[in-house]
Every structure is written in structure tokens, then in C-alpha cells.
Write an enzyme that holds these catalytic residues in place. Sequence first.
Site, PDB file in Angstrom:
ATOM      1  N   HIS A  25     -20.525  72.852-103.287  1.00 42.19           N
ATOM      2  CA  HIS A  25     -20.494  73.579-103.088  1.00 42.19           C
ATOM      3  C   HIS A  25     -20.594  74.929-103.137  1.00 42.19           C
ATOM      4  O   HIS A  25     -20.048  76.101-102.900  1.00 42.19           O
ATOM      5  CB  HIS A  25     -19.196  73.822-101.659  1.00 42.19           C
ATOM      6  CG  HIS A  25     -18.939  72.888-101.190  1.00 42.19           C
ATOM      7  ND1 HIS A  25     -19.937  71.779-100.512  1.00 42.19           N
ATOM      8  CD2 HIS A  25     -17.920  71.731-100.440  1.00 42.19           C
ATOM      9  CE1 HIS A  25     -18.931  71.083 -99.419  1.00 42.19           C
ATOM     10  NE2 HIS A  25     -18.173  71.306 -99.742  1.00 42.19           N
ATOM     11  N   HIS A  59     -18.418  74.714 -92.879  1.00 42.47           N
ATOM     12  CA  HIS A  59     -17.625  73.568 -93.039  1.00 42.47           C
ATOM     13  C   HIS A  59     -16.200  74.437 -92.565  1.00 42.47           C
ATOM     14  O   HIS A  59     -14.835  74.282 -92.714  1.00 42.47           O
ATOM     15  CB  HIS A  59     -16.858  74.142 -94.819  1.00 42.47           C
ATOM     16  CG  HIS A  59     -16.707  72.697 -95.170  1.00 42.47           C
ATOM     17  ND1 HIS A  59     -15.350  72.450 -95.276  1.00 42.47           N
ATOM     18  CD2 HIS A  59     -17.127  72.330 -96.889  1.00 42.47           C
ATOM     19  CE1 HIS A  59     -15.119  71.283 -96.213  1.00 42.47           C
ATOM     20  NE2 HIS A  59     -16.086  71.220 -96.600  1.00 42.47           N
ATOM     21  N   GLU A 114     -19.933  68.825 -90.727  1.00 35.41           N
ATOM     22  CA  GLU A 114     -20.933  69.974 -91.718  1.00 35.41           C
ATOM     23  C   GLU A 114     -22.001  69.153 -91.329  1.00 35.41           C
ATOM     24  O   GLU A 114     -22.664  67.801 -92.491  1.00 35.41           O
ATOM     25  CB  GLU A 114     -20.336  69.620 -92.960  1.00 35.41           C
ATOM     26  CG  GLU A 114     -19.198  69.907 -93.494  1.00 35.41           C
ATOM     27  CD  GLU A 114     -18.753  69.249 -95.396  1.00 35.41           C
ATOM     28  OE1 GLU A 114     -19.213  69.831 -96.209  1.00 35.41           O
ATOM     29  OE2 GLU A 114     -17.204  68.628 -95.115  1.00 35.41           O
TER      30      GLU A 114
HETATM   31  C1  GAL Z   1     -16.078  68.080 -98.518  1.00 36.51           C
HETATM   32  C2  GAL Z   1     -16.129  67.814 -99.435  1.00 36.51           C
HETATM   33  C3  GAL Z   1     -15.384  66.903 -99.759  1.00 36.51           C
HETATM   34  C4  GAL Z   1     -14.452  67.958-100.856  1.00 36.51           C
HETATM   35  C5  GAL Z   1     -14.097  68.566 -99.285  1.00 36.51           C
HETATM   36  C6  GAL Z   1     -13.499  70.648 -99.521  1.00 36.51           C
HETATM   37  O1  GAL Z   1     -17.256  69.186 -97.694  1.00 36.51           O
HETATM   38  O2  GAL Z   1     -17.098  66.273 -98.931  1.00 36.51           O
HETATM   39  O3  GAL Z   1     -15.692  65.846-100.683  1.00 36.51           O
HETATM   40  O4  GAL Z   1     -14.803  68.568-101.655  1.00 36.51           O
HETATM   41  O5  GAL Z   1     -15.061  69.488 -99.005  1.00 36.51           O
HETATM   42  O6  GAL Z   1     -11.651  70.253-100.264  1.00 36.51           O
END
Ligand code: GAL
Length: 342
Positions: free
Chosen positions: A92, A166, A303
Site C-alpha cells: 500500500h 480502503h 477494494e
Molecule cells: C488489505 C490487505 C490486507 C491488510 C490490510 C491492512 O488491503 O489485503 O492484507 O494488509 O489491507 O491491514
Amino acid sequence: MAKNKIYKLINLHGVQIEFLALGGKIISWKVPEKNGITDIVVGYDHPADYFTEDEYVGALCGRYANRIKNGRVNIDGKTFQLSQNTPPHHLHGGNEGFHKKLWKIKPVESSEGQSFELRLFSPDGEEGYPGNLKTTVIYTLTDNNEFIIDLKAVTDKPTIVNLTSHSYFNLNGTGKEDVSDHFLQIFADRYTPLDKESITTGEMASVENTPLDFRQPKLLSESLHSDFPQIKSKGGIDLNWVLNRYSHELSKAVVLHSKQTGITLEIWTTQPGLQVYTGQHFPGKGKGKSGYSLQPFCGVALETQGIPDAPNKPHFPNSFLYPGEVYHQKIMYKFYSDGKLF
Ligand code: GAL
């Protein structure tokens, strides 16, 4: 600009969406329904709490959402090392990804509804990414109960981009219960299996005869605690589906529904993938909205985005961006509160 300033979008039906300059984080999304008004996104009562949380609650994720193997990408024969914020991988956008930035916000005119523009400049080399990247996001709430996120970016050097939003949804209203009684439908025949380190293996596997088959609406509880290795090893769902249709036109990716409130949320997108993450890593401590702690499964993140680790998997849809091109993707959330599933 006050750091904790709350920006508000309101429509004719009394829907209200609030967000912060920090990461463009959506902090409330209030929808009138048969029993009153329900806030359908997980979060906190106080803006200050969004500065310390680590779950990307309501945030814009970038420059590159999801995981990149070893944080390494090759662009036109040159290798770039991105920050390895989930060692040894990149997640991210890195340590100080777009979710941690203060975006520049201003209201803008739109024929579709009430809109705000969010702008961010990311300098060449930030978190290891090449190119000065200018990102412009428009949040629009229409009087047809649609919330549209328009995502654009331009660069001055070849780079990679993959933006998403998110929010964790709980259509029963956040805090009280988990999302296992929600119906989910995903318009995808395939998903991308993960290795032990949550990196896509490169395969696109069929959902047929697996608990990942949501082509017909199904209760989340039917799959959430399954023994299927791709679910069990992640303690819940945390996978990307390959959407059946994607193009410059919006197409329907996913539908979420709660019988309790009668709220249905459809998500339409121009993007090729959908990451579904059921929030199993929420720590279960700290104060969420109305004093409820954020427990595992308290919300589901839906997402829409590129297919994870596409820069290292040339057969996945392209995620490179070159000078002169415009990265342009859209996400549209359409919500109903008439009790009907479809
Ligand atoms: C999501 C991801 C998860 C975790 C989360 C944040 O998008 O798929 O593995 O990292 O974000 O805690």
C-alpha cells in the site's frame, strides 16, 4: 489548514459522507434506512484517531495498492527498490504512503452532484518510486445515491500506479456486530491465489467448487471460516478476484447486502481487480465509533484495484504509467436502502 478539519458531502436524500485531508480518509457514510440512519463504514469518533491507526481505514492507498514482491520492480530494464514496509515486501505505497499524506482539498463544480477535489504531489524517489507523480482524486456524491471516486495521475518518468479506496463496510452500522450475516456477490470467475507470504503466485484460478465462488449472492459466514487453504491460512478472506469485465466503462464488480438494515451497496469500477479483506487483523482494542472496539471481522474492505504484483507478472493487466499518459480509473458506489437484495 486545520489537520482535523472534516469535509462533508450531503445529498437530497439525507446521505452524508465525511472525510479528512489525511489520506482522504472517509470517516463516516450515513445512509437513511427503514430504522433510522446507519453509518456504513468502520472508523473512530475522533479525527485524531485516524492519525495513529494502521489499518488504512477509509484511506486512499497509493502509489501502489496491495503487495509488491520484495518491493522490487523492473521498469524498462531498470530495477527500483521500493520501501519494504512489510518486510521483505512492499504494501500500500510504503511507510508514508498516500494514506498518511495531507491532501490538498477544494470544492469543485460538478454537474453530477457535490464534489471535492483532492490533490497530492509525490516527488521522484518517494518510497523508492520513480517519477514526480501528480495525483488528482474527485469525490462526488450524487442525488441518485451514488458516491463516485475519480482517480487520475500523471508522471514525468516511467513508473507504476495502482490506486484504491480502503473503506471497511458494515451495513448493519459499525461496531455492534461483525459482517458474517452480510450477503456478498462478486462478478468474477477467477481469483489470484497467494503464496505463504501473501504474494500472488501468478496464477488466475477458477472459483468453481471453492468457497470463493460468490457469483451468486451468498452469506459471508458460509466462507469466512472455511478450511479452504487460501482462506484458512489468512485467518479469513484476504484475496483478489479478477473481475469478469473491465474497460473504460464502469461495470459492476461486487454487491454487499444486509437483511437487517435493508441496505445494498453495489460497487462499479473500471479496474480489473477486487481485493476483499474481512478485517481479521483488527486488534480488538482501542475505541472505535460509539466506544465499540474494532474487532476482527467488524467490517469488510472491498477494494477495486489492479491485480496485485502486476509489475512483476507481465501477463496481469498492465500497471505501468509513462510520461504523456494519464492513469484514469473510477469507482462508483451505488447504495439502496429499500430492503431488496437485487
Ligand atoms: C488489505 C490487505 C490486507 C491488510 C490490510 C491492512 O488491503 O489485503 O492484507 O494488509 O489491507 O491491514
